[in-house]
Design a protein around this motif. Structure first.
Motif, PDB file in Angstrom:
ATOM      1  N   LYS A 163     -14.650  -0.192 -36.509  1.00 57.44           N
ATOM      2  CA  LYS A 163     -13.623   0.806 -36.250  1.00 57.44           C
ATOM      3  C   LYS A 163     -12.973   1.211 -37.568  1.00 57.44           C
ATOM      4  O   LYS A 163     -12.903   0.429 -38.513  1.00 57.44           O
ATOM      5  N   TYR A 164     -12.498   2.442 -37.605  1.00 54.20           N
ATOM      6  CA  TYR A 164     -11.871   2.981 -38.807  1.00 54.20           C
ATOM      7  C   TYR A 164     -10.510   3.568 -38.453  1.00 54.20           C
ATOM      8  O   TYR A 164     -10.282   4.012 -37.322  1.00 54.20           O
ATOM      9  N   LEU A 165      -9.624   3.572 -39.435  1.00 51.73           N
ATOM     10  CA  LEU A 165      -8.397   4.350 -39.340  1.00 51.73           C
ATOM     11  C   LEU A 165      -8.637   5.660 -40.075  1.00 51.73           C
ATOM     12  O   LEU A 165      -9.027   5.656 -41.249  1.00 51.73           O
ATOM     13  N   ALA A 166      -8.420   6.769 -39.366  1.00 53.99           N
ATOM     14  CA  ALA A 166      -8.671   8.086 -39.945  1.00 53.99           C
ATOM     15  C   ALA A 166      -7.353   8.752 -40.316  1.00 53.99           C
ATOM     16  O   ALA A 166      -6.388   8.699 -39.551  1.00 53.99           O
ATOM     17  N   ASP A 167      -7.327   9.361 -41.477  1.00 53.52           N
ATOM     18  CA  ASP A 167      -6.160  10.114 -41.942  1.00 53.52           C
ATOM     19  C   ASP A 167      -6.420  11.594 -41.659  1.00 53.52           C
ATOM     20  O   ASP A 167      -7.084  12.283 -42.426  1.00 53.52           O
ATOM     21  N   ILE A 168      -5.896  12.069 -40.523  1.00 53.98           N
ATOM     22  CA  ILE A 168      -6.164  13.447 -40.115  1.00 53.98           C
ATOM     23  C   ILE A 168      -5.524  14.445 -41.077  1.00 53.98           C
ATOM     24  O   ILE A 168      -6.046  15.555 -41.284  1.00 53.98           O
ATOM     25  N   TYR A 169      -4.416  14.055 -41.704  1.00 54.52           N
ATOM     26  CA  TYR A 169      -3.775  14.929 -42.687  1.00 54.52           C
ATOM     27  C   TYR A 169      -4.654  15.081 -43.926  1.00 54.52           C
ATOM     28  O   TYR A 169      -4.791  16.177 -44.473  1.00 54.52           O
ATOM     29  N   ALA A 170      -5.254  13.977 -44.372  1.00 54.63           N
ATOM     30  CA  ALA A 170      -6.137  14.041 -45.538  1.00 54.63           C
ATOM     31  C   ALA A 170      -7.397  14.847 -45.217  1.00 54.63           C
ATOM     32  O   ALA A 170      -7.887  15.611 -46.059  1.00 54.63           O
ATOM     33  N   LEU A 171      -7.921  14.696 -44.009  1.00 56.84           N
ATOM     34  CA  LEU A 171      -9.088  15.481 -43.602  1.00 56.84           C
ATOM     35  C   LEU A 171      -8.757  16.967 -43.587  1.00 56.84           C
ATOM     36  O   LEU A 171      -9.576  17.806 -43.979  1.00 56.84           O
TER      37      LEU A 171
END
Length: 281
Positions: free
Chosen positions: A219-227
């Motif tokens: 599992k990963y933590l995604a940074d939607i702001y960085a994307l």
């Protein structure tokens, strides 16, 4: 934070004081109302979504309060996690209950006759303004970007549509990111990580591997702001504002994931933008 009162309906309109300061443009972000004891929220709070089990008449009334605040008919969308951009130039009665909302995840307008809206509850809302060389606002856009929409290119499509409509380069477009699930809360599977990295290797820095395993899958933590910043890189860093919120942990915002964790339905809050008439700018 501010609590606005509509003179037309005499109902409270909970608004968050986090909008960008763009002359000639009005941006509003609604709150749940749950965070303010003075606001009679009811079980759904200030929900603006028609698909979450709330009473339709209540949603219509709340949307009317929002429209009065924006000062123009609001273009609501039937959001499908895609990348279609709706041009609102032909939307004459966009908020009518008799008119089916357009199926799209973004909209643009070069007129002050309408306001644009996107609804979210963890996904990322982004609003845009296109500027002339002397800084005059020429048009606006609003986009709904969950991870699927981000991967599909909804933000790039919004910039392209607004750039073409206003006949300006992307470097004359500003973007503001509204409240979304934060980088320490947005857990995704390996398939999401792989989808973005296969599309753009630079996206790897937007993910953090979680040490634990679930059903044998990382599992990963995604940074939607960085994307989103990566997707909007053609604008230039100085033209991208906002971010830093977390809808999962902040009760000011509706959160689909928080609702799932609590076993209760989640409403939707709205991020709205309108190009103001010149005499009001």
């Amino acid at each position: 934070m501010t609590m606005m009162i509509s003179k037309k309906s005499n109902k409270y309109l909970p608004l968050a004081d986090i909008s960008p300061n763009w002359p000639g443009v009005k941006v509003c972000v609604t709150r749940t109302g749950f965070d303010d004891p003075a606001f009679d929220t009811g079980p759904y709070g200030f929900n603006l979504g028609t698909h979450v089990g709330d009473r339709p008449d209540d949603v219509v009334n709340r949307r009317g309060v929002v429209q009065h605040e924006m000062g123009a008919p609001v273009v609501w969308l039937n959001q499908v996690h895609g990348c279609h951009v709706f041009d609102a130039k032909h939307a004459s009665d966009a908020d009518s209950s008799k008119t089916a909302p357009p199926q799209a995840d973004a909209s643009i307008s070069v007129s002050s006759d309408v306001a644009l809206a996107v609804m979210t509850a963890d996904c990322l809302p982004v609003v845009f303004v296109a500027l002339s060389r002397d800084g005059k606002p020429l048009g606006v856009a609003a986009a709904h970007a969950g991870w699927r929409g981000l991967h599909a290119g909804v933000l790039q499509a919004s910039v392209k549509s607004l750039s073409q409509a206003c006949m300006v380069p992307s470097t004359q477009i500003k973007a503001w990111m509204g409240p979304a699930i934060g980088p320490e809360s947005f857990e995704v599977g390996a398939e999401v990580f792989q989808a973005f990295v296969q599309q753009n290797a630079s996206a790897a820095i937007c993910f953090k591997l979680v040490n634990s395993l679930h059903d044998g899958q990382s599992k990963y933590l995604a940074d939607i702001y960085a994307l989103a910043r990566l997707a909007l890189s053609e604008l230039g860093d100085g033209n991208i504002e906002g971010g830093g919120q977390d809808t999962l942990t902040d009760s000011r915002w509706f959160s689909h994931r928080r609702g799932q964790q609590q076993g209760s339905p989640s409403g939707r809050f709205a991020t709205l933008i309108r190009l103001l008439p010149e005499h009001d700018a």
